[in-house]
Design a protein around this motif. Structure first.
Motif, PDB file in Angstrom:
ATOM      1  N   VAL A 113       0.859  -1.184   0.000  1.00 55.48           N
ATOM      2  CA  VAL A 113       0.000   0.000   0.000  1.00 55.48           C
ATOM      3  C   VAL A 113       0.896   1.235   0.000  1.00 55.48           C
ATOM      4  O   VAL A 113       1.750   1.393   0.877  1.00 55.48           O
ATOM      5  CB  VAL A 113      -0.933   0.013   1.222  1.00 55.48           C
ATOM      6  CG1 VAL A 113      -1.753   1.303   1.262  1.00 55.48           C
ATOM      7  CG2 VAL A 113      -1.862  -1.200   1.207  1.00 55.48           C
ATOM      8  N   GLY A 115      -0.539   4.506  -0.869  1.00 60.20           N
ATOM      9  CA  GLY A 115      -1.314   5.722  -0.706  1.00 60.20           C
ATOM     10  C   GLY A 115      -2.728   5.443  -0.258  1.00 60.20           C
ATOM     11  O   GLY A 115      -3.293   4.386  -0.553  1.00 60.20           O
ATOM     12  N   ARG A 116      -3.297   6.384   0.465  1.00 63.06           N
ATOM     13  CA  ARG A 116      -4.687   6.283   0.886  1.00 63.06           C
ATOM     14  C   ARG A 116      -5.260   7.686   1.002  1.00 63.06           C
ATOM     15  O   ARG A 116      -4.658   8.576   1.620  1.00 63.06           O
ATOM     16  CB  ARG A 116      -4.801   5.559   2.231  1.00 63.06           C
ATOM     17  CG  ARG A 116      -6.271   5.318   2.630  1.00 63.06           C
ATOM     18  CD  ARG A 116      -6.395   4.698   4.017  1.00 63.06           C
ATOM     19  NE  ARG A 116      -7.782   4.352   4.241  1.00 63.06           N
ATOM     20  CZ  ARG A 116      -8.265   3.117   4.198  1.00 63.06           C
ATOM     21  NH1 ARG A 116      -7.462   2.100   3.979  1.00 63.06           N
ATOM     22  NH2 ARG A 116      -9.543   2.883   4.389  1.00 63.06           N
ATOM     23  N   THR A 117      -6.441   7.875   0.401  1.00 65.33           N
ATOM     24  CA  THR A 117      -7.106   9.166   0.434  1.00 65.33           C
ATOM     25  C   THR A 117      -8.549   8.971   0.852  1.00 65.33           C
ATOM     26  O   THR A 117      -9.257   8.134   0.276  1.00 65.33           O
ATOM     27  CB  THR A 117      -7.064   9.845  -0.950  1.00 65.33           C
ATOM     28  OG1 THR A 117      -5.698   9.958  -1.377  1.00 65.33           O
ATOM     29  CG2 THR A 117      -7.688  11.228  -0.887  1.00 65.33           C
ATOM     30  N   ASP A 123     -13.167   5.785   0.029  1.00 64.60           N
ATOM     31  CA  ASP A 123     -11.735   5.994   0.186  1.00 64.60           C
ATOM     32  C   ASP A 123     -11.032   5.473  -1.056  1.00 64.60           C
ATOM     33  O   ASP A 123     -11.506   4.544  -1.720  1.00 64.60           O
ATOM     34  CB  ASP A 123     -11.212   5.254   1.416  1.00 64.60           C
ATOM     35  CG  ASP A 123     -11.591   5.950   2.708  1.00 64.60           C
ATOM     36  OD1 ASP A 123     -12.340   6.940   2.662  1.00 64.60           O
ATOM     37  OD2 ASP A 123     -11.152   5.488   3.781  1.00 64.60           O
ATOM     38  N   GLN A 124      -9.883   6.054  -1.356  1.00 68.16           N
ATOM     39  CA  GLN A 124      -9.065   5.594  -2.470  1.00 68.16           C
ATOM     40  C   GLN A 124      -7.796   4.963  -1.911  1.00 68.16           C
ATOM     41  O   GLN A 124      -7.075   5.583  -1.133  1.00 68.16           O
ATOM     42  CB  GLN A 124      -8.704   6.761  -3.396  1.00 68.16           C
ATOM     43  CG  GLN A 124      -9.890   7.471  -4.017  1.00 68.16           C
ATOM     44  CD  GLN A 124     -10.603   6.614  -5.043  1.00 68.16           C
ATOM     45  OE1 GLN A 124      -9.975   5.918  -5.840  1.00 68.16           O
ATOM     46  NE2 GLN A 124     -11.932   6.655  -5.018  1.00 68.16           N
ATOM     47  N   LEU A 125      -7.554   3.712  -2.284  1.00 74.21           N
ATOM     48  CA  LEU A 125      -6.370   2.987  -1.840  1.00 74.21           C
ATOM     49  C   LEU A 125      -5.498   2.696  -3.045  1.00 74.21           C
ATOM     50  O   LEU A 125      -5.984   2.163  -4.052  1.00 74.21           O
ATOM     51  CB  LEU A 125      -6.775   1.678  -1.158  1.00 74.21           C
ATOM     52  CG  LEU A 125      -5.703   0.952  -0.345  1.00 74.21           C
ATOM     53  CD1 LEU A 125      -5.407   1.732   0.937  1.00 74.21           C
ATOM     54  CD2 LEU A 125      -6.148  -0.461  -0.010  1.00 74.21           C
ATOM     55  N   THR A 126      -4.219   3.059  -2.963  1.00 76.84           N
ATOM     56  CA  THR A 126      -3.289   2.806  -4.060  1.00 76.84           C
ATOM     57  C   THR A 126      -2.277   1.759  -3.641  1.00 76.84           C
ATOM     58  O   THR A 126      -1.670   1.862  -2.572  1.00 76.84           O
ATOM     59  CB  THR A 126      -2.568   4.095  -4.482  1.00 76.84           C
ATOM     60  OG1 THR A 126      -3.536   5.060  -4.905  1.00 76.84           O
ATOM     61  CG2 THR A 126      -1.613   3.824  -5.637  1.00 76.84           C
ATOM     62  N   GLU A 154      -8.093   3.101 -11.290  1.00 77.40           N
ATOM     63  CA  GLU A 154      -7.024   3.758 -12.046  1.00 77.40           C
ATOM     64  C   GLU A 154      -5.828   2.833 -12.112  1.00 77.40           C
ATOM     65  O   GLU A 154      -5.576   2.048 -11.190  1.00 77.40           O
ATOM     66  CB  GLU A 154      -6.616   5.073 -11.382  1.00 77.40           C
ATOM     67  CG  GLU A 154      -7.701   6.134 -11.349  1.00 77.40           C
ATOM     68  CD  GLU A 154      -7.224   7.414 -10.687  1.00 77.40           C
ATOM     69  OE1 GLU A 154      -5.993   7.563 -10.503  1.00 77.40           O
ATOM     70  OE2 GLU A 154      -8.062   8.258 -10.366  1.00 77.40           O
ATOM     71  N   HIS A 156      -1.648   2.962 -13.316  1.00 78.89           N
ATOM     72  CA  HIS A 156      -0.503   3.754 -13.763  1.00 78.89           C
ATOM     73  C   HIS A 156       0.719   2.846 -13.808  1.00 78.89           C
ATOM     74  O   HIS A 156       1.087   2.243 -12.793  1.00 78.89           O
ATOM     75  CB  HIS A 156      -0.236   4.925 -12.814  1.00 78.89           C
ATOM     76  CG  HIS A 156      -1.397   5.858 -12.667  1.00 78.89           C
ATOM     77  ND1 HIS A 156      -1.710   6.815 -13.603  1.00 78.89           N
ATOM     78  CD2 HIS A 156      -2.340   5.959 -11.690  1.00 78.89           C
ATOM     79  CE1 HIS A 156      -2.785   7.468 -13.217  1.00 78.89           C
ATOM     80  NE2 HIS A 156      -3.193   6.974 -12.058  1.00 78.89           N
ATOM     81  N   PHE A 166       0.963   0.820 -10.513  1.00 78.38           N
ATOM     82  CA  PHE A 166       0.224   1.272  -9.348  1.00 78.38           C
ATOM     83  C   PHE A 166      -1.262   1.173  -9.654  1.00 78.38           C
ATOM     84  O   PHE A 166      -1.723   1.666 -10.687  1.00 78.38           O
ATOM     85  CB  PHE A 166       0.598   2.709  -8.992  1.00 78.38           C
ATOM     86  CG  PHE A 166       2.039   2.896  -8.618  1.00 78.38           C
ATOM     87  CD1 PHE A 166       2.462   2.604  -7.333  1.00 78.38           C
ATOM     88  CD2 PHE A 166       2.964   3.342  -9.546  1.00 78.38           C
ATOM     89  CE1 PHE A 166       3.793   2.765  -6.977  1.00 78.38           C
ATOM     90  CE2 PHE A 166       4.287   3.508  -9.201  1.00 78.38           C
ATOM     91  CZ  PHE A 166       4.703   3.214  -7.910  1.00 78.38           C
ATOM     92  N   THR A 168      -5.149   1.915  -8.268  1.00 71.29           N
ATOM     93  CA  THR A 168      -5.996   2.626  -7.311  1.00 71.29           C
ATOM     94  C   THR A 168      -7.375   2.005  -7.332  1.00 71.29           C
ATOM     95  O   THR A 168      -7.961   1.779  -8.400  1.00 71.29           O
ATOM     96  CB  THR A 168      -6.087   4.116  -7.648  1.00 71.29           C
ATOM     97  OG1 THR A 168      -4.774   4.697  -7.567  1.00 71.29           O
ATOM     98  CG2 THR A 168      -6.998   4.841  -6.668  1.00 71.29           C
TER      99      THR A 168
END
Length: 213
Positions: A113, A115-117, A123-126, A154, A156, A166, A168
């Motif tokens: 993991v 990123g997390r927003t 929530d968005q987890l990358t 997403e 990338h 990556f 998301t």
């Protein structure tokens, strides 16, 4: 076979080393017809129930699974300890509701993991995927993260020489509440299983290519 629809959050009672690997003991809500010898996905890892007992709560049951060295090396289960929460899904019964996607419970690799927003609706987890899995992932395709069936929101590609990509994913409130993904933050490691159908197609095309050569 599984579908990536988590039925309960279990609790790890213990993980003890054995001469051939390790023994995992988990307590959680299981269907009444689960028996010794059945398959259960624990954080997306298909394990076999080797013993089964009633827990203190009549609804809860405690089961044991033996983990072999390949499982310990390929997944996150070797790092579990008493008190950890894990995603549980019994194997799909004939005629059962198919709500996610085809999940074999055979983890391809461990991702990280990154990123997390938090959002108003989700929530968005990358998650960073290793290079060997990147070719199996497409936008709007399916991926299992710690056994949870999710849609790639997403994608990338990694720009450096390491390759990989990556991914998301969106986590709606129901997923945050019903699975361990609500607690996943950087740099947690997660079990990944890419779309089985994509791997089957790749293998079929490779065999055809060899036959034409």
């Amino acid at each position: 076979m599984f579908t990536g629809i988590i039925t309960d959050l279990g609790t790890v009672e213990s993980l003890e080393p054995t001469p051939g690997g390790a023994r995992l003991v988990v307590t959680g809500r299981l269907p009444h017809d689960v028996a010794v010898g059945d398959s259960i996905a624990v954080d997306g890892v298909c394990v076999t129930v080797t013993s089964l007992a009633e827990a203190s709560d009549a609804v809860m049951r405690t089961f044991t699974a033996d983990l072999m060295p390949p499982t310990l090396g390929r997944t996150t289960l070797g790092g579990r300890s008493g008190g950890d929460r894990v995603n549980l899904e019994p194997a799909l019964s004939a005629g059962g509701r198919f709500g996610g996607h085809v999940v074999a419970g055979h983890v391809d690799a461990v991702g990280t993991v990154v990123g997390r927003t938090a959002g108003d609706l989700a929530d968005q987890l990358t998650v960073a995927l290793p290079a060997q899995l990147a070719r199996y992932v497409v936008p709007q395709g399916s991926i299992a993260v710690d056994g949870v069936s999710l849609t790639v929101a997403e994608l990338h590609d990694n720009a450096d020489d390491a390759g990989g990509c990556f991914v998301t994913i969106g986590l709606i409130p129901a997923t945050l509440e019903a699975t361990t993904l609500g607690q996943r933050t950087p740099p947690d490691r997660v079990n990944l299983e890419v779309d089985l159908l994509a791997k089957q197609v790749e293998r079929l095309l490779a065999v055809q290519e060899v036959a034409r050569a």
